[in-house]
Design a protein around this motif. Structure first.
Motif, PDB file in Angstrom:
ATOM      1  N   GLY A  43       0.823  -1.213   0.000  1.00  0.00           N
ATOM      2  CA  GLY A  43       0.000   0.000   0.000  1.00  0.00           C
ATOM      3  C   GLY A  43       0.854   1.259   0.000  1.00  0.00           C
ATOM      4  N   LEU A  44       1.934   1.221   0.780  1.00  0.00           N
ATOM      5  CA  LEU A  44       2.813   2.397   0.826  1.00  0.00           C
ATOM      6  C   LEU A  44       3.547   2.586  -0.497  1.00  0.00           C
ATOM      7  CD1 LEU A  44       4.201   2.287   4.474  1.00  0.00           C
ATOM      8  CD2 LEU A  44       2.785   4.083   3.441  1.00  0.00           C
ATOM      9  N   PHE A  45       3.867   1.492  -1.174  1.00  0.00           N
ATOM     10  CA  PHE A  45       4.489   1.629  -2.489  1.00  0.00           C
ATOM     11  C   PHE A  45       3.497   2.209  -3.506  1.00  0.00           C
ATOM     12  CE2 PHE A  45       8.375  -0.851  -1.542  1.00  0.00           C
ATOM     13  CZ  PHE A  45       9.269  -0.012  -2.205  1.00  0.00           C
ATOM     14  N   ALA A  46       2.225   1.824  -3.393  1.00  0.00           N
ATOM     15  CA  ALA A  46       1.199   2.425  -4.265  1.00  0.00           C
ATOM     16  C   ALA A  46       1.198   3.941  -4.044  1.00  0.00           C
ATOM     17  CB  ALA A  46      -0.176   1.832  -3.969  1.00  0.00           C
ATOM     18  N   PHE A  47       1.296   4.338  -2.769  1.00  0.00           N
ATOM     19  CA  PHE A  47       1.331   5.769  -2.442  1.00  0.00           C
ATOM     20  C   PHE A  47       2.609   6.423  -2.994  1.00  0.00           C
ATOM     21  CE2 PHE A  47       2.337   9.246   0.650  1.00  0.00           C
ATOM     22  CZ  PHE A  47       1.296  10.085   0.276  1.00  0.00           C
ATOM     23  N   PHE A  48       3.707   5.703  -2.906  1.00  0.00           N
ATOM     24  CA  PHE A  48       4.989   6.206  -3.426  1.00  0.00           C
ATOM     25  C   PHE A  48       4.878   6.501  -4.930  1.00  0.00           C
ATOM     26  CE2 PHE A  48       9.009   4.929  -5.560  1.00  0.00           C
ATOM     27  CZ  PHE A  48       9.839   5.927  -5.083  1.00  0.00           C
TER      28      PHE A  48
ATOM     29  N   PRO B 136      -4.239  10.383   3.939  1.00  0.00           N
ATOM     30  CA  PRO B 136      -4.504   9.953   5.327  1.00  0.00           C
ATOM     31  C   PRO B 136      -4.215   8.475   5.541  1.00  0.00           C
ATOM     32  CG  PRO B 136      -6.555  10.440   4.147  1.00  0.00           C
ATOM     33  CD  PRO B 136      -5.434  10.953   3.307  1.00  0.00           C
ATOM     34  N   LEU B 137      -4.394   7.668   4.526  1.00  0.00           N
ATOM     35  CA  LEU B 137      -4.109   6.242   4.699  1.00  0.00           C
ATOM     36  C   LEU B 137      -2.614   6.014   4.915  1.00  0.00           C
ATOM     37  CD1 LEU B 137      -6.449   4.354   2.220  1.00  0.00           C
ATOM     38  CD2 LEU B 137      -6.963   5.610   4.301  1.00  0.00           C
ATOM     39  N   ALA B 138      -1.812   6.752   4.150  1.00  0.00           N
ATOM     40  CA  ALA B 138      -0.360   6.609   4.314  1.00  0.00           C
ATOM     41  C   ALA B 138       0.067   7.125   5.693  1.00  0.00           C
ATOM     42  CB  ALA B 138       0.362   7.364   3.209  1.00  0.00           C
ATOM     43  N   LEU B 139      -0.533   8.254   6.103  1.00  0.00           N
ATOM     44  CA  LEU B 139      -0.159   8.854   7.400  1.00  0.00           C
ATOM     45  C   LEU B 139      -0.549   7.976   8.573  1.00  0.00           C
ATOM     46  CD1 LEU B 139      -1.062  12.627   6.859  1.00  0.00           C
ATOM     47  CD2 LEU B 139       1.208  11.565   6.860  1.00  0.00           C
ATOM     48  N   THR B 140      -1.583   7.185   8.441  1.00  0.00           N
ATOM     49  CA  THR B 140      -2.050   6.349   9.553  1.00  0.00           C
ATOM     50  C   THR B 140      -1.607   4.898   9.389  1.00  0.00           C
ATOM     51  OG1 THR B 140      -4.149   5.968   8.427  1.00  0.00           O
ATOM     52  CG2 THR B 140      -4.084   7.779  10.011  1.00  0.00           C
ATOM     53  N   SER B 141      -0.525   4.694   8.661  1.00  0.00           N
ATOM     54  CA  SER B 141      -0.112   3.309   8.399  1.00  0.00           C
ATOM     55  C   SER B 141       0.855   2.769   9.456  1.00  0.00           C
ATOM     56  CB  SER B 141       0.522   3.210   7.016  1.00  0.00           C
ATOM     57  OG  SER B 141       1.714   3.966   6.985  1.00  0.00           O
ATOM     58  N   THR B 142       1.273   3.622  10.387  1.00  0.00           N
ATOM     59  CA  THR B 142       2.241   3.140  11.390  1.00  0.00           C
ATOM     60  C   THR B 142       1.539   2.294  12.462  1.00  0.00           C
ATOM     61  OG1 THR B 142       1.905   5.113  12.714  1.00  0.00           O
ATOM     62  CG2 THR B 142       3.696   5.194  11.116  1.00  0.00           C
ATOM     63  N   ASP B 143       2.315   1.440  13.117  1.00  0.00           N
ATOM     64  CA  ASP B 143       1.752   0.606  14.194  1.00  0.00           C
ATOM     65  C   ASP B 143       1.088   1.464  15.262  1.00  0.00           C
ATOM     66  OD1 ASP B 143       2.438  -1.802  13.114  1.00  0.00           O
ATOM     67  OD2 ASP B 143       4.420  -1.846  14.067  1.00  0.00           O
ATOM     68  N   ALA B 144       1.765   2.565  15.602  1.00  0.00           N
ATOM     69  CA  ALA B 144       1.238   3.448  16.648  1.00  0.00           C
ATOM     70  C   ALA B 144      -0.139   3.987  16.255  1.00  0.00           C
ATOM     71  CB  ALA B 144       2.209   4.606  16.875  1.00  0.00           C
ATOM     72  N   MET B 145      -0.292   4.368  14.996  1.00  0.00           N
ATOM     73  CA  MET B 145      -1.578   4.910  14.537  1.00  0.00           C
ATOM     74  C   MET B 145      -2.647   3.828  14.505  1.00  0.00           C
ATOM     75  SD  MET B 145      -1.495   8.067  14.314  1.00  0.00           S
ATOM     76  CE  MET B 145      -2.729   8.856  13.312  1.00  0.00           C
ATOM     77  N   VAL B 146      -2.245   2.615  14.120  1.00  0.00           N
ATOM     78  CA  VAL B 146      -3.211   1.510  14.106  1.00  0.00           C
ATOM     79  C   VAL B 146      -3.763   1.311  15.513  1.00  0.00           C
ATOM     80  CG1 VAL B 146      -3.543  -0.961  13.664  1.00  0.00           C
ATOM     81  CG2 VAL B 146      -2.043   0.382  12.163  1.00  0.00           C
ATOM     82  N   ARG B 147      -2.849   1.321  16.489  1.00  0.00           N
ATOM     83  CA  ARG B 147      -3.266   1.128  17.886  1.00  0.00           C
ATOM     84  C   ARG B 147      -4.145   2.277  18.360  1.00  0.00           C
ATOM     85  NH1 ARG B 147       1.821  -1.151  18.712  1.00  0.00           N
ATOM     86  NH2 ARG B 147       2.703   0.894  19.123  1.00  0.00           N
ATOM     87  N   ARG B 148      -3.697   3.482  18.015  1.00  0.00           N
ATOM     88  CA  ARG B 148      -4.394   4.662  18.514  1.00  0.00           C
ATOM     89  C   ARG B 148      -5.807   4.774  17.948  1.00  0.00           C
ATOM     90  NH1 ARG B 148      -1.289  10.283  17.978  1.00  0.00           N
ATOM     91  NH2 ARG B 148      -3.174  11.548  18.058  1.00  0.00           N
ATOM     92  N   LEU B 149      -5.965   4.439  16.686  1.00  0.00           N
ATOM     93  CA  LEU B 149      -7.277   4.596  16.057  1.00  0.00           C
ATOM     94  C   LEU B 149      -8.222   3.437  16.346  1.00  0.00           C
ATOM     95  CD1 LEU B 149      -6.240   6.089  12.621  1.00  0.00           C
ATOM     96  CD2 LEU B 149      -7.432   7.255  14.473  1.00  0.00           C
TER      97      LEU B 149
END
Lengths: 207, 326
Positions: free
Chosen positions: A87-92, A135-148
Motif C-alpha cells: 500500500g505504501l508503495f502504491a502511495f509512493f 490519510p491512509l499513508a499517514l495512519t499506516s504506522t503501528d502506533a496509529m493503528v493502535r491509537r485509532l
C-alpha cells in the motif's frame, strides 16, 4: 487449500520475503531513473514517466486489494505482513505521478494546476484519489493503528473508493484503446465483489 | 559487432551490375513463379529492413527543393520522428508502428481517383512520384494529444494533383482512404477505429498551397511508419488529419466521413484545426510539448492558433464559428 499456503515462513524467512518484495517494487522506479539519465525513455520521456508511474500506482493498489481475498482463499495468513508495504508503495508511485503532473505538465503554475483539476473530470478524480491516499499513508504506522483502534479499519476502507477512482481516471484519459482500463476495472470489480459476497454471507468482517 | 570496411568486401560478393539493374525484372519473374514470398519475405526494391529505421541514410534518397513556405523552427531529431508515431493499423502504442510497419507492402501501389472528377484512372505510385517537382517543406506538426514536432517533409502541393485530375463543378470535398493490409497490419484486428482509416478536406483546404502530398522526410523516402509511400500533410490541422499510406482519393459533393469523428463526434470535428482556445473535451489544447526540446528542463510551450499558420490559412474560415465547427 493450496499446499504452499501451509508453508508459513519463519520470522527470518519473512524478513527475506519482505526485502525481496521491497526490491521488486522499486524496480519500475529504478528503470525510470536509469532511463531518464541514459535517455532511453523514448521520444517523449515525460509521457513515459507519467504513464508508468500511474500504471504502477494502479497495479500496486490492485495487488494490495488482492491480499485479503488471497489470504482467505489460500489460508496463507502471513501475506498480511506484506500489505502495508504494498500500500505504501502504491502511495509512493502516486506521489511520483503527482509530481510529474505539477512539475512537467504545469511547471508549478498553481493557477494552471487548479484550473486543470477543476475543469478536467479525469484530473479531478485522479487528484481526489491522491488526496484520499494521504490519510491512509499517514495512519499506516503501528502506533496509529493502535491509537485509532476500530476507526482505523473504517478509515482504511477508503481504499475501495480510491481504487474505483483510479480505474475511472485511467479509463477516462485513454484516447481510444480501452484494453488495459477494462482489465483493471474487471480485476478491481472482482476484488470488491468478493468482499461484498463474503459480507452478505455474514462472515466475520476482516480488516 | 563486426563492421566490414569497404576493402573487406570481396568484389565477388557484390551483385553483378547487369543483374542488379535487372533486379526488378527478376523480382517480377520470381513473383510470377510464386517465389518472391519465400526468397524475399518483403520483396520489392523499396522494402524496408526488419530492424526499425532510426537513423537517416538507410532508405532511398528523395531530395526536394527548399521552399519559402518552410518553418524556421529547430527540426525534431530523425530518430524521434520515426519512432514516435500514431499509426493505429500497426498498434495503439506509439513505439509499435516503428516495430511492425516494415511489413507494409509499398510496391506495387496505386492510388484510386474517383468521384466527382474527370480523370478517374488509378495513378501508379511511380507516376505519382513524377507528377510534380519535389519540394522540402519544414512544417510544425501538432498532435491532438498535446505534443508537437518539426518535420522536413518532401513532397509537392496537393493542388498539383487536383489540377491534373480535373474535378467537376460538383466537387466540394475530398475524401482520403488509408490502405488495409490485414496480413501486415496487426492493428486491424482490434476494433479501435473503423477500418479503413478515412479522412477528408474541404476543396479549398486541399487546394491551399500549404497542403502537400508527402513522399519523404529528411531527404529520403518515408519510413513505412510515417505513412509510406504517400501521405497527406496539412500542417495547421491536428496530426490525425494528415492521413497516411493513401490508396484512394475521392472527390465528393458532401462532407466525407472521417475516422476520429465517427469514433467520437463530440471530441473530434471534421475541421480539427489547431486551436488553443478550443479544448478537447477531456484535456486542454492551450499548450504543447515539443518532442526533443520541452521536458525536464523546459516547460511546455503555448500552442498557436492554426499551429502558427494563421496568416496563411485564417482566410479559409472567415465567418465560421471555430468553437462550433471545431
Amino acid at each position: 487449500m493450496l499446499g504452499w499456503s501451509r508453508l508459513v515462513p519463519g520470522s527470518g524467512q519473512s524478513g527475506w520475503i519482505k526485502a525481496g518484495v521491497f526490491a521488486l517494487c522499486l524496480v519500475p522506479f529504478g528503470r525510470l531513473v536509469y532511463g531518464a539519465f541514459a535517455n532511453s525513455l523514448g521520444a517523449n520521456p515525460i509521457e513515459t514517466i507519467t504513464r508508468s508511474t500511474g500504471w504502477w500506482t494502479l497495479f500496486l493498489l490492485t495487488v494490495t486489494l488482492a491480499v485479503t481475498p488471497l489470504r482467505k482463499v489460500s489460508g496463507a495468513h502471513w501475506l498480511l505482513k506484506l500489505r502495508r508495504m504494498l500500500g505504501l508503495f502504491a502511495f509512493f508511485y502516486a506521489c511520483a505521478h503527482f509530481i510529474t503532473f505539477i512539475w512537467f505538465d504545469h511547471w508549478f503554475d498553481v493557477a494552471a494546476i487548479l484550473k486543470d483539476v477543476v475543469k478536467r473530470p479525469f484530473v479531478t478524480i485522479g487528484f481526489a484519489a491522491f488526496l484520499l491516499l494521504v490519510p491512509l499513508a499517514l495512519t499506516s504506522t503501528d502506533a496509529m493503528v493502535r491509537r485509532l483502534g476500530r476507526n482505523w479499519a473504517r478509515l482504511h476502507r477508503l481504499v475501495y473508493a480510491i481504487a474505483v477512482l483510479g480505474v475511472a481516471h485511467y479509463w477516462w484519459l485513454v484516447k481510444r484503446d480501452l484494453t488495459e482500463p477494462v482489465i483493471f476495472a474487471t480485476v478491481v470489480a472482482g476484488l470488491l465483489g468478493l468482499r461484498l459476497y463474503w459480507r452478505s454471507k455474514g462472515r466475520p468482517q476482516e480488516r | 559487432m563486426l563492421i566490414k570496411k569497404p576493402s573487406d568486401i570481396l568484389s565477388s560478393e557484390i551483385t553483378p551490375r547487369d543483374l542488379y539493374l535487372r533486379r526488378r525484372e527478376f523480382l517480377q519473374q520470381a513473383t510470377a513463379l510464386g517465389l518472391a514470398g519465400t526468397l524475399f519475405p518483403a520483396s520489392g526494391a523499396l522494402a524496408q529492413p526488419a530492424v526499425p529505421v532510426t537513423e537517416p541514410g538507410k532508405l532511398a534518397k528523395l531530395p526536394g527543393k527548399p521552399s519559402p513556405l518552410s518553418a524556421t523552427d529547430k527540426k525534431t531529431p530523425y530518430k524521434d520522428v520515426v519512432t514516435y508515431n500514431n499509426y493505429y493499423e500497426f498498434g495503439t502504442d506509439k513505439a509499435e508502428p516503428a516495430q511492425y510497419a516494415h511489413k507494409l507492402r509499398t510496391r506495387p501501389w496505386s492510388v484510386t481517383i474517383d468521384g466527382e472528377v474527370r480523370n478517374k484512372k488509378p495513378i501508379d505510385i511511380e507516376d505519382l512520384l513524377k507528377l510534380a517537382p519535389m519540394e522540402e517543406r519544414v512544417y510544425r506538426m501538432r498532435c491532438v494529444e498535446g505534443w508537437s514536432m518539426v518535420i522536413p517533409w518532401v513532397g509537392y502541393p496537393m493542388a498539383e494533383l487536383i489540377k491534373r485530375v480535373e474535378p467537376t463543378a460538383k466537387a466540394k470535398f475530398i475524401g482520403f482512404t488509408t490502405a488495409t493490409q490485414p496480413d501486415t497490419m496487426v492493428g486491424l484486428r482490434l476494433p479501435v477505429l473503423e477500418w479503413p482509416y478515412v479522412e477528408g478536406l474541404r476543396m479549398d483546404e486541399a487546394m491551399h498551397p500549404l497542403t502537400i502530398l508527402g513522399f519523404g522526410l529528411y531527404g529520403e523516402v518515408l519510413p513505412n511508419q510515417n505513412g509510406a509511400p504517400v501521405r497527406l500533410v496539412a500542417p495547421w490541422k491536428y496530426g490525425f488529419k494528415s492521413i497516411k499510406s493513401i490508396v484512394r482519393i475521392t472527390f465528393m459533393e458532401s462532407m466525407p466521413k472521417t475516422s476520429w469523428n465517427v469514433a467520437a463526434a463530440h471530441e473530434y470535428g471534421f475541421y480539427s484545426n489547431v486551436n488553443p482556445a478550443v479544448d478537447h473535451p477531456r484535456w486542454s489544447q492551450a499548450t504543447e510539448r515539443r518532442i526533443g526540446e520541452d521536458g525536464f528542463f523546459q516547460p511546455k510551450r503555448k500552442t498557436l492558433l492554426f499551429n502558427g499558420y494563421a496568416d496563411q490559412v485564417a482566410g479559409l474560415y472567415t465567418g465560421m464559428d471555430l468553437k462550433k465547427l471545431f
